[in-house]
Design an enzyme around this catalytic site. Structure first.
Site, PDB file in Angstrom:
ATOM      1  N   ARG A  64      66.701  54.922 -17.154  1.00 21.98           N
ATOM      2  CA  ARG A  64      67.399  53.684 -17.158  1.00 21.98           C
ATOM      3  C   ARG A  64      66.371  52.481 -16.634  1.00 21.98           C
ATOM      4  O   ARG A  64      66.306  51.368 -17.239  1.00 21.98           O
ATOM      5  CB  ARG A  64      68.591  54.005 -16.021  1.00 21.98           C
ATOM      6  N   GLN A  94      76.716  43.823  -9.007  1.00 25.45           N
ATOM      7  CA  GLN A  94      76.642  45.140  -8.816  1.00 25.45           C
ATOM      8  C   GLN A  94      75.474  45.694  -9.678  1.00 25.45           C
ATOM      9  O   GLN A  94      75.356  46.885  -9.678  1.00 25.45           O
ATOM     10  CB  GLN A  94      78.065  45.794  -9.595  1.00 25.45           C
ATOM     11  N   ASN A  95      74.941  45.056 -10.618  1.00 33.08           N
ATOM     12  CA  ASN A  95      74.096  45.514 -11.436  1.00 33.08           C
ATOM     13  C   ASN A  95      72.663  45.943 -10.593  1.00 33.08           C
ATOM     14  O   ASN A  95      72.038  45.120  -9.770  1.00 33.08           O
ATOM     15  CB  ASN A  95      73.728  44.474 -12.512  1.00 33.08           C
ATOM     16  N   VAL A  96      72.088  46.961 -11.274  1.00 34.79           N
ATOM     17  CA  VAL A  96      70.585  47.259 -10.617  1.00 34.79           C
ATOM     18  C   VAL A  96      69.678  46.838 -11.349  1.00 34.79           C
ATOM     19  O   VAL A  96      68.532  47.245 -10.973  1.00 34.79           O
ATOM     20  CB  VAL A  96      70.763  49.015 -10.394  1.00 34.79           C
ATOM     21  N   ASP A  97      69.815  46.367 -12.493  1.00 38.04           N
ATOM     22  CA  ASP A  97      68.723  45.728 -13.251  1.00 38.04           C
ATOM     23  C   ASP A  97      68.281  44.127 -12.691  1.00 38.04           C
ATOM     24  O   ASP A  97      69.047  43.706 -11.571  1.00 38.04           O
ATOM     25  CB  ASP A  97      69.114  45.530 -14.748  1.00 38.04           C
ATOM     26  N   HIS A 112      74.700  47.087  -5.184  1.00 37.04           N
ATOM     27  CA  HIS A 112      74.331  48.593  -5.370  1.00 37.04           C
ATOM     28  C   HIS A 112      72.784  48.863  -5.614  1.00 37.04           C
ATOM     29  O   HIS A 112      72.469  49.786  -6.119  1.00 37.04           O
ATOM     30  CB  HIS A 112      75.132  49.004  -6.770  1.00 37.04           C
ATOM     31  N   THR A 179      82.674  42.884 -15.096  1.00 35.55           N
ATOM     32  CA  THR A 179      82.769  44.166 -14.503  1.00 35.55           C
ATOM     33  C   THR A 179      84.506  44.544 -14.566  1.00 35.55           C
ATOM     34  O   THR A 179      85.206  43.616 -14.735  1.00 35.55           O
ATOM     35  CB  THR A 179      82.900  43.796 -12.949  1.00 35.55           C
ATOM     36  N   SER A 180      84.554  45.942 -14.553  1.00 29.39           N
ATOM     37  CA  SER A 180      85.783  46.359 -14.426  1.00 29.39           C
ATOM     38  C   SER A 180      86.757  46.193 -13.487  1.00 29.39           C
ATOM     39  O   SER A 180      88.021  46.565 -13.379  1.00 29.39           O
ATOM     40  CB  SER A 180      85.911  47.809 -14.958  1.00 29.39           C
TER      41      SER A 180
END
Ligand code: OAD
Length: 235
Positions: A64, A94-97, A112, A179-180
């Site tokens: 990833r 919430q994205n880790v990128d 996150h 986001t869901s």
């Protein structure tokens, strides 16, 4: 915090999720081809999974990280960054990128964690930057514990939560995108938006539309640039 001076610009809180980076080629979690449709998150995103099979976890995040490192920000990331020219913007992701940062956003809270940093398993060592490189088994932090990705797994504490909550509460505009809204506590941040704020949710589909939000169904790269332009013209 936001600028508190009398001449302060409009305050915008952007809450983003995996759908925002989907058009940069990074998979989401719960769409039909999403990561958690192909893999069991218990094995890959939990402290127990790490204890049971750290190599499997490292392989997953190494792949990833390489993918995220090669990805480029899309028109929606760029539109969010451009909004800073007219508004006081915070991105709560919430994205880790790091596509928000690479697009030019200057205030980004990663709830996150971040994929491109490593830390010791015990958590005490400072995070180390990876520049897209893999973490190998046997690679230790200064305190002598195995390096792991500096991301938040299920069961671990979400970062910057209080700060994010105060930004959302004080915002004039809250944009929730990609986001869901199915993972807590991040999902509940949307519910903290003030009654008087302009509230918009942009997604292909969602589990729920928080109270007071206008749901604009569509691709982030189509909808977000238009919204950002509207808000900049209006500023
Ligand atoms: P999800 O995969 O749960 O949701 C992605 C959302 O984006 C869905 O509602 C899609 O309809 C929408 N979407 C997909 N492509 C889009 C596009 N091009 N434009 C606009 N919307 C689009 O991802 P998240 O909500 O970010 O946490 O997931 C939250 C957390 O669950 C992640 O941070 C991760 C995961 O488990 C951890 O690993 C701790």
């Amino acid at each position: 915090m936001y600028d508190a001076s009398p001449s302060a610009r409009r305050r915008v809180a952007v809450l983003s999720g995996a759908g925002l980076s989907a058009e940069s080629g990074l998979p989401t979690f719960r769409d039909s081809n999403g990561l958690w449709k192909q893999h069991d998150w218990r094995h890959l995103a939990s402290p127990r999974g790490w204890r049971e099979n750290p190599e499997l976890v490292l392989d997953f995040y190494n792949a990833r990280r390489a993918q995220a490192w090669a990805a480029v920000p899309n028109a929606a990331h760029r539109a969010v960054a451009a909004l800073e020219s007219a508004c006081d913007v915070v991105v709560i992701t919430q994205n880790v990128d790091e596509l928000h940062e690479r697009a030019g956003s200057t205030r980004v809270l990663h709830l996150h964690g971040r994929l491109d940093y490593a830390r010791g398993t015990a958590g005490s060592a400072p995070a180390r930057r990876l520049e897209g490189a893999p973490i190998r088994m046997g690679e230790l932090c200064e305190q002598g514990t195995q390096l792991r990705p500096d991301v938040v797994w299920f069961g671990e504490a979400v970062r910057h939560l209080e700060e994010a909550a105060s930004y959302v509460q004080a915002a004039d505009i809250v944009l929730v995108v990609g986001t869901s809204l199915s993972v807590q506590p991040a999902a509940s941040l949307a519910d903290l938006a003030s009654a008087s704020a302009r509230k918009v949710l942009v997604s292909l589909d969602v589990e729920r539309v928080p109270d007071g939000f206008k749901f604009l169904q569509g691709r982030a790269t189509d909808v977000v640039p238009q919204l950002a332009q509207e808000w900049m013209d209006d500023a």
